[in-house]
Design a protein around this motif. Sequence first.
Motif, PDB file in Angstrom:
ATOM      1  N   TRP A  61     110.280 -26.267 -53.546  1.00 21.87           N
ATOM      2  CA  TRP A  61     111.452 -26.755 -54.501  1.00 21.87           C
ATOM      3  C   TRP A  61     110.598 -26.575 -55.867  1.00 21.87           C
ATOM      4  N   GLY A  62     109.102 -27.136 -55.842  1.00 20.52           N
ATOM      5  CA  GLY A  62     108.938 -27.873 -57.408  1.00 20.52           C
ATOM      6  C   GLY A  62     107.357 -28.643 -57.157  1.00 20.52           C
ATOM      7  N   ILE A  63     106.791 -29.212 -58.127  1.00 22.90           N
ATOM      8  CA  ILE A  63     106.287 -30.266 -57.519  1.00 22.90           C
ATOM      9  C   ILE A  63     105.633 -31.502 -57.685  1.00 22.90           C
ATOM     10  N   SER A  64     104.984 -31.967 -56.858  1.00 17.99           N
ATOM     11  CA  SER A  64     105.824 -33.539 -56.313  1.00 17.99           C
ATOM     12  C   SER A  64     104.087 -33.746 -56.155  1.00 17.99           C
ATOM     13  N   VAL A  65     103.714 -34.730 -57.169  1.00 20.93           N
ATOM     14  CA  VAL A  65     102.483 -35.725 -57.077  1.00 20.93           C
ATOM     15  C   VAL A  65     102.393 -37.036 -57.509  1.00 20.93           C
ATOM     16  N   PHE A  66     101.874 -37.996 -57.147  1.00 16.37           N
ATOM     17  CA  PHE A  66     101.398 -39.244 -56.973  1.00 16.37           C
ATOM     18  C   PHE A  66     100.594 -39.716 -57.819  1.00 16.37           C
ATOM     19  N   GLY A  67     101.158 -40.867 -58.517  1.00 11.19           N
ATOM     20  CA  GLY A  67     100.198 -41.243 -59.693  1.00 11.19           C
ATOM     21  C   GLY A  67     100.575 -42.812 -59.242  1.00 11.19           C
ATOM     22  N   ALA A  68      99.593 -43.429 -59.183  1.00 12.32           N
ATOM     23  CA  ALA A  68      99.560 -44.913 -59.187  1.00 12.32           C
ATOM     24  C   ALA A  68      98.227 -45.713 -60.865  1.00 12.32           C
ATOM     25  N   ALA A  69      98.365 -47.173 -60.697  1.00 12.76           N
ATOM     26  CA  ALA A  69      97.903 -47.803 -62.468  1.00 12.76           C
ATOM     27  C   ALA A  69      97.773 -49.237 -61.876  1.00 12.76           C
TER      28      ALA A  69
END
Length: 221
Positions: free
Chosen positions: A14-22
């Motif tokens: 369906w699209g682009i799925s990304v993980f972000g962490a900080a």
Amino acid sequence: MSRMRIDQSIETPWGISVFGAASIDAAPDVARLRVAIKETRQQAGEAFEVTRRAVNQVREVVRGHGVPDRHVSTSRLNLESSYVYGAERKFVGYECTASFVIELRTLDALEAVLVDVVEAGANEVGGVEFDVRTKKELRAEARRAAVAAAREKAALYAEAAGVRLGGVVHIKDVDSEQLQNSYRSHGRSAAGDGEGDLTPGRITVTAGVVIGFSIVGDVET
């Protein structure tokens, strides 16, 4: 031919799925000292009384260091029979226990408070936990940074794939405790570098997010 693992496949593209962490590091400004009083006597009343006196002594010592009562939590006195086990079970007396969590806002006093409460009757030290009072604000800052990291990653993928990144269609928070454990496993500590260490170290506040972006079409050439 080896089969692709299920978690590596995309069942419904369906699209682009990304993980972000900080993560954000901060100097601790709170220490929680966990101590307990444990006394065993042949008579239940005696065990209760000697423990109760020690509780009062510890409270007076803590007050003497300027720690308000609201920053000291004390458990109820717990009384139970105590046994040793060998060839047969042997009754050794009645064990009475009371535990404390002492919150200190002046970290320089930590060692002195620990010594004094032990001398006052606390005969078990459960450890010291360092924390920061502005954790809520730091967590919010980390979450904003995690969203920015996810957006940057998604933009990079879209550029590399030759597509245009659309709007956000899905946001999922990632458990911060799970992330915290991951940072610790890679050598980053949130409460000092060793068990029993009275050095505050640094507090690491983490946040993670999974964001889904739509794809609105190919980049025009």
